[in-house]
Design a protein around this motif. Structure first.
Motif, short mmCIF file in Angstrom:
data_model
loop_
_atom_site.label_atom_id
_atom_site.label_comp_id
_atom_site.label_asym_id
_atom_site.label_seq_id
_atom_site.Cartn_x
_atom_site.Cartn_y
_atom_site.Cartn_z
N UNK A 129 58.60 104.19 -88.67
CA UNK A 129 59.04 103.76 -87.33
C UNK A 129 60.55 103.57 -87.28
N UNK A 130 61.13 103.06 -88.37
CA UNK A 130 62.58 102.86 -88.40
C UNK A 130 63.31 104.20 -88.28
N UNK B 29 51.23 120.93 -94.29
CA UNK B 29 51.94 120.41 -93.12
C UNK B 29 53.46 120.53 -93.23
N UNK B 30 53.94 121.34 -94.17
CA UNK B 30 55.39 121.53 -94.28
C UNK B 30 55.93 122.23 -93.03
N UNK B 31 56.83 121.58 -92.32
CA UNK B 31 57.43 122.11 -91.07
C UNK B 31 56.37 122.51 -90.04
N UNK B 32 55.21 121.86 -90.10
CA UNK B 32 54.08 122.31 -89.29
C UNK B 32 54.26 122.00 -87.80
N UNK C 266 59.52 115.18 -84.16
CA UNK C 266 60.27 114.07 -84.79
C UNK C 266 59.73 113.77 -86.18
N UNK C 267 58.41 113.81 -86.35
CA UNK C 267 57.81 113.56 -87.67
C UNK C 267 58.30 114.59 -88.68
N UNK C 268 58.37 115.84 -88.24
CA UNK C 268 58.85 116.91 -89.13
C UNK C 268 60.29 116.66 -89.52
#
Length: 1269
Positions: free
Chosen positions: A667-668, A1117-1120, A1126-1128
């Motif tokens: 989250x940070x 899930x690499x660069x998925x 944002x998660x990527x």
């Protein structure tokens, strides 16, 4: 020997006399007969010579001769019975023998004989004592006649003494005469002269005389004498007695003084009223205060000595005090509630009730105080509660009249010349005293049992105001009483009342709203700091039961958000508003620092509100104008800037504390404040280092969490944190402490890593995770300088590798002051780093560490003229040998043998063979145990039949799962080889055909050309392929040409997954085109499929559409595009912010000791779990257990990954606690394989976890996907 002769009696008399002579001092020093009896009864415990006394020896021998044969006979019977299983256990046997011996005829006869003879012996001794006493009396009377009658005064004047004092020794007759002359009926002059004489006599003589009761009575009455001089002399006599006499004597004086005060307050002449105030300068009041002060001073001193005396003495002191403080007026006495009571005077002198605190501190006295309060003096508690409520009513009335209720104690203290107290001030002082007294009562369980109290004309729902804070803080610090008294919904609702009023917009009737809110936040933060308190705030009193009304946590986070958005009009413009905001942020911080607390607060987006407030404050502080020459203006701007900077630091600190959990750290990242938070943390730590406050494990945990994510690891480097860590390490490792170098030589370290460097070593281990190492070392070459200055200090990780690990030149060796110690430090660090297989591949491909170590071993041989030399065994060669075996062999605890890193004390100094070229000697490779013959299993047959059938019944997947569990529990060895491969193929194939079971979209893909060369892969992948194939061949799973097949699988997987990837522009190395690391999951499936590349690729394609693939197969899930962009961009995998987060949460609930151990070590479960999961437990478990781990996750669900890790921690619990104590937990967890762990042994435990946690975990795991996919 059942009868005694006359010779025996004489002998016993002589021995008993000797015993009594030996303990004469102890007995004569006893204050009473009862004490003397106690001393004799416990003589064995207190006298070291007890067993050497002839009397004791005689008795022991006599008992042995009489009862011994009985015990021996019974013991033989018991032994035979024990062999038959009738009696078990040593304690049971002893009890049985004791019972039989005491019931025997011999024992009864012996006791009767002993009793009879001892009666005769004692009677003879008493008669002899009487004869001796009469003789002494005759001698004394003759001497008395020869001497003059009168006082015998010994004027002690010694030229060598610094004082000259006269002592008067008096007989009993003279003391009796003094008692008569002190009678109140005697003339005043006679009484004064008598008192003067009394003061000259030793206090001990007076208090131990027969005349003391009458003297005490007359002194008590005389204290009320109107002549101030006369009563002052008595007080001096009392004070002298208190300071020079033992407790058993001083209690007589104390009770006399207490009785006098009690009579004084009960007399009709006493008429001091509260409303009239109190003038301390008045002579009568002053005299009364002196008496109470003397009483109070004794109260505070007595507890230090009364434990050495019988309880009844202490009870007299306590009872006389409580009797004084709870005056009982006669029915016709015109007592007014406005009269000043003894408690008022005591409170004036001891406002915090220190006397009561000391009396209740030890259980010995506390038990007596509470017993008397309960039986006779409960009115003291009633009066204290009544006073608190009355004072609250008074303050409430003042608020209603719009007048400020100020602190009366401050008013009084502000004017030192003021010798009078007003009525409200007296009430305030009594209120504080009552509050402190009640606070001490409620700390203890026995004190809590004295409540509730019955009050006249009072409702139940009253609560004291201001100074109740101090008592509440004490409660919070005492876990037991906090749980009893504070951790209830009623208390929390009362604390939250002003908060809820402000949230709802209703008017708040509070005297000082800002102060009240700060006090409420203080108490709530203390409550949230404990486990039970946090649970109360999160779930309420009924433990996670659903409630209609929101719990305290929901109210607090809503209120905090409203404060941050400045949406509370009542507080707008208040100078204390930033402080109030900070206080309530801190309460929320106590909650979101934990996994379960964060889970509850996530929906409110508190991190976003705090970040928004920080950005706004940061923008304002940058806009502060440059100070001009005007002094007032400069001062104003300077103050505003300080306030703004302080508020900004508060917000950064709040954001930083999100990093204590994996999801909080995630989250940070979304706030964009990561670099600023790391800079703030580094600056704070720098200040703490300077003030010796560096031992803050909370900060170590934050750093450990940060190092597990690439963006935070880069921020740690950019802030200067890693540079400071390495500088400190180098100073300890190579230089030592500056203040010790000159005064004393540095000791030679005993341990491989010196204790002074241990903390820095562990910090480095925490920081150097694979994500951090990859960002800090990728494509960076070793400096390999021709010359290194002795003053050159490493500032980066690459420098540490260059100077401490890869010592491949003379220049590097000569640049070290402590070459061997420093190099061993580097090798130990390398050993821990290489336990993470991706790190090993990176170091090996970039720096050829294996070859460097082999070369060093080759050079470390003896020089001989004949043939090859022998390896020199020293600290460095032993360390290198261990590292070489570890990095060149793959295998679980029963598949590879790691050499020890210490020398043997036996004949063979170091039995492990060293080597300077590959392959590794075969002695380090364990033999694979032969597989048991395959036997048919009904459940396994049912499972295979169901999966092979083209027509599936309803609920087929659940049936498969149940059958799978049954087989895994009963015949785990059968789930392996081709059977396991077929189970995987069929089960995943059927799931991938079901739309409900597919979490990700299935992409069509045609495999590349079969002729894929190894050179097409990156160097890391090539080395990974070599390791995998070597391990597969060892397991007899792969053939010679397996390398090509694995390269084919890896290349096609990369191309297949590329279709589902998005383009990301980032400076992070891990977010470039290729996955940062080796695909250990795909390699594991390749081995399970026995090297069949088509089957492996087909399985992986089908598997990729299932939710479980996101958590088992990390490169998936690499660069998925399936993840939010944002998660990527953060480079954080769901295994970390989802699986690892929940592992930590379950650990706290299921294994609290393990959770505490991690906190104490400054290490996190998430870091080691991420390492285990990333490499599919390779090197930590044997191949069969790795297969079972993958199987339970595929068949039973992705949440079993979490249960699996919790089970591992449960298995390791005792080792974890032991290594926490040894301060090497992280090294143990990273280096050691999971010895003795079997998945099938913990399957029942995992199923029990599933029943409790599955709904929550699967719900959270399903939220990782981007909304548009």
């Amino acid at each position: 020997m059942s009868h005694f002769t006359s010779e025996d009696e004489a002998l016993l008399q002589s021995m008993l006399r000797q015993l009594l002579q030996s303990v004469k001092e102890k007995i004569t020093g006893a204050p009473s007969v009862e004490c003397a009896e106690e001393i004799l009864l416990h003589l064995e415990e207190t006298d070291e010579n007890f067993h050497n006394y002839e009397f004791v020896k005689y008795l022991r021998q006599y008992i042995k001769n009489t009862v011994g044969p009985v015990i021996e006979e019974e013991a033989e019977k018991c032994t035979s019975a024990q062999n038959q299983g009738e009696i078990s256990g040593y304690d049971t046997l002893v009890q049985h023998l004791t019972k039989k011996a005491r019931e025997s005829k011999e024992y009864r006869e012996m006791m009767n004989a002993l009793k009879n003879v001892m009666m005769v012996v004692v009677e003879s001794l008493i008669n002899k004592f009487e004869e001796d006493r009469m003789h002494d009396k005759e001698v004394a009377s003759k001497a008395k006649k020869e001497l003059q009658s009168g006082y015998y005064t010994d004027n002690c004047s010694d030229s060598d003494s610094s004082f000259n004092q006269s002592y008067t020794f008096m007989s009993q007759e003279q003391l009796q005469l003094l008692a008569e002359r002190l009678d109140p009926s005697q003339p005043k002059e006679v009484r004064q002269e008598t008192l003067q004489t009394l003061c000259l006599a030793p206090a001990s003589d007076i208090l131990s005389s027969e005349s003391w009761p009458s003297l005490r009575k007359h002194l008590t009455i005389s204290l009320a004498d109107p002549d101030a001089t006369f009563s002052e002399k008595i007080l001096r006599f009392y004070a002298k007695t208190f300071s020079s006499s033992p407790f058993n004597m001083t209690k007589e004086v104390y009770t006399s003084l207490a009785r006098h005060l009690e009579l004084h307050f009960l007399s009709g002449e006493y008429s001091l009223h509260i409303s009239a105030g109190l003038d301390v300068s008045n002579s009568d009041v002053n005299r009364l205060l002196k008496k109470v002060r003397l009483l109070n001073e004794y109260q505070k001193e007595a507890p230090s000595s009364w434990i050495r005396h019988p309880e009844k003495y202490m009870e007299e002191v306590v009872e006389s005090t409580l009797s004084l403080l709870t005056l009982k007026h006669k029915p016709n006495h015109p007592a007014s509630p406005d009269l000043l009571s003894p408690v008022h005077f005591l409170a004036l002198l001891d406002i915090k009730a220190v006397w009561f605190k000391k009396w209740t501190h030890a259980y010995y006295s506390r038990r007596v105080v509470f017993r008397l309060l309960e039986r006779k003096y409960k009115s003291l508690i009633n009066a204290a509660v009544q006073q608190c409520l009355d004072y609250f009513e008074f303050c409430k009335a003042a608020v209603n009249k719009n007048s400020k209720v100020s602190d009366f104690s401050q008013q009084h203290c502000s004017d030192m010349q003021n010798f009078s107290y007003t009525g409200p001030e007296l009430q305030y002082i009594y209120f504080v005293h009552s509050l402190c007294l009640l606070g001490r009562l409620l700390i203890y369980k026995q004190g809590q049992s004295l409540f509730p109290v019955q009050l006249k004309n009072k409702k139940d729902n009253y609560s004291p105001e201001s100074l109740v804070m101090e008592i509440l803080q004490v409660f919070c610090d005492q876990t037991g009483c906090a749980a009893e008294c504070l951790y209830t919904d009623t208390v929390i609702d009362a604390l939250l009342h002003p908060v809820q009023s402000l949230l709802s917009g209703t008017e708040v009737y509070v005297n000082c709203l800002e102060t009240t809110l700060l006090d409420v936040a203080d108490i709530l933060a203390r409550i949230a700091a404990s486990e039970d308190g946090l649970s109360l705030l999160l779930y309420g009193e009924n433990e996670k039961n659903a409630k209609d009304t929101p719990t305290a946590a929901h109210i607090l986070v809503q209120f905090t958000k409203k404060l941050l958005h400045d949406n509370i009009s009542v507080l707008s413009g208040s100078e204390l508003l930033p402080v109030i905001k900070g206080a309530f942020i801190f309460v929320c911080r106590q909650m979101y620092r934990t996994c379960e607390g964060l889970q509850m607060l996530i929906p409110y987006g508190l991190h976003e509100s705090i970040a928004e407030a920080w950005k706004k404050t940061n923008l304002l502080s940058e806009r502060v104008p440059t100070p001009v020459t005007d002094a007032d203006s400069t001062s104003s701007i300077s103050q505003d800037l300080k306030t703004s900077l302080l508020w900004e630091e508060t917000l950064l600190d709040a954001l930083l504390n999100f990093c204590t959990t994996p999801k909080g750290l995630f989250l940070l990242h979304s706030t964009g404040a990561m670099p600023d938070c790391v800079n703030f943390m580094f600056n704070s730590l720098s200040k703490k280092i300077q003030t010796n406050e560096y031992e803050d494990f909370g900060n170590r945990i934050i750093v450990t969490q940060m190092a597990t994510t690439p963006m935070a690891a880069v921020a740690l480097r950019n802030s200067g944190f890693i540079k400071a860590l390495l500088t400190e390490l180098w100073a300890l490792l190579e230089c030592g402490k500056d203040d010790l170098r000159i005064t004393q030589p540095r000791p030679t370290p005993i341990d491989p890593i010196d204790q002074s460097c241990q903390k820095s070593f562990l910090f480095l281990v925490n920081v150097l995770t694979y994500p951090a190492v990859f960002e800090l070392l990728t494509k960076r070459d070793i400096p390999n300088k021709p010359i290194y200055s002795l003053r050159e200090v490493p500032t980066d990780i690459i420098d540490i590798i260059d100077r401490l690990i890869i010592l491949n030149s003379e220049a590097k060796i000569h640049s070290l002051f402590n070459y061997e110690q420093s190099h061993i430090f580097g090798l130990r660090l390398l050993n821990v780093l290489c336990c993470e297989l991706n790190t090993l591949l990176l170091l090996e491909t970039q720096y050829k560490v294996s070859q460097v170590l082999l070369t060093a071993q080759e050079e470390n041989v003896t020089e001989t003229s004949e043939g090859p030399g022998v390896f020199i065994i020293d600290g460095l060669s032993v360390e290198r040998n261990h590292v070489l075996v570890r990095i060149n062999l793959i295998g679980g605890p029963q598949e590879r043998i790691l050499p020890l890193r210490e020398l043997d004390k036996g004949s063979s100094l170091y039995p492990w063979p060293m080597f300077s070229s590959l392959p590794v000697p075969k002695c380090y490779v364990a033999e694979i145990p032969r597989k048991a013959e395959f036997r048919q299993d009904k459940d396994l047959d049912k499972l295979l039949k169901l999966l092979r059938s083209p027509d599936k019944p309803t609920g087929w997947a659940e049936i498969c799962r149940k059958l799978f569990c049954k087989v895994l529990k009963t015949r785990p060895d059968s789930i392996s080889g081709p059977i396991l491969a077929e189970l995987f193929e069929k089960f995943v194939s059927h799931l991938s055909e079901s739309r409900t079971d597919c979490y990700f979209s299935m992409e069509s893909y045609k495999a590349m050309d079969a002729d894929v060369k190894k050179e097409n892969l990156s160097s890391v992948q090539q080395l990974g392929v070599e390791m995998t194939v070597r391990y597969g061949k060892y397991l007899n799973l792969l053939k010679e040409d397996a390398e090509k097949g694995l390269c084919f699988v890896l290349m096609n997987c990369e191309e297949f997954l590329k279709q589902q990837q998005r383009t990301v522009v980032s400076s992070l190395c891990c977010l470039q085109e290729h996955y940062a690391g080796y695909d250990w999951f795909a390699s594991s499936i390749f081995l399970i499929m026995s090297g069949d590349r088509e089957k492996t690729l087909t399985f992986l394609q089908q598997f990729s559409c299932l939710l479980v693939s996101a958590f088992l197969w990390l490169p998936r899930l690499h660069l998925s595009m399936h993840l939010p962009v944002t998660t990527v961009e953060y480079g954080i995998h769901p295994v970390y912010f989802c699986s690892a987060h929940h592992i930590e949460m379950l650990l706290k609930a299921e294994l609290p000791l393990v959770c505490s151990a991690f906190h104490m070590s400054g290490f996190t479960p998430s870091q080691i779990c991420l390492q285990w999961i990333t490499q599919c437990f390779w090197n930590y478990m044997d191949w069969s257990e790795i297969c079972h781990y993958i199987a339970i996750c595929i068949f039973l669900g992705p949440d079993y990954q979490i249960y699996m890790c919790v089970s591992v921690f449960r298995h390791l619990q005792q080792d974890i606690l032991k290594h926490t104590e040894a301060r090497d937990l992280q090294v143990f967890l990273k280096e050691e394989a999971l010895h003795g762990f079997r998945v099938c042994d913990y399957l029942d435990y995992m199923e029990s976890l599933e029943e409790i946690y599955r709904p929550m975990l699967l719900k959270d795991m399903r939220t990782i996907r981007a909304e548009n996919t």
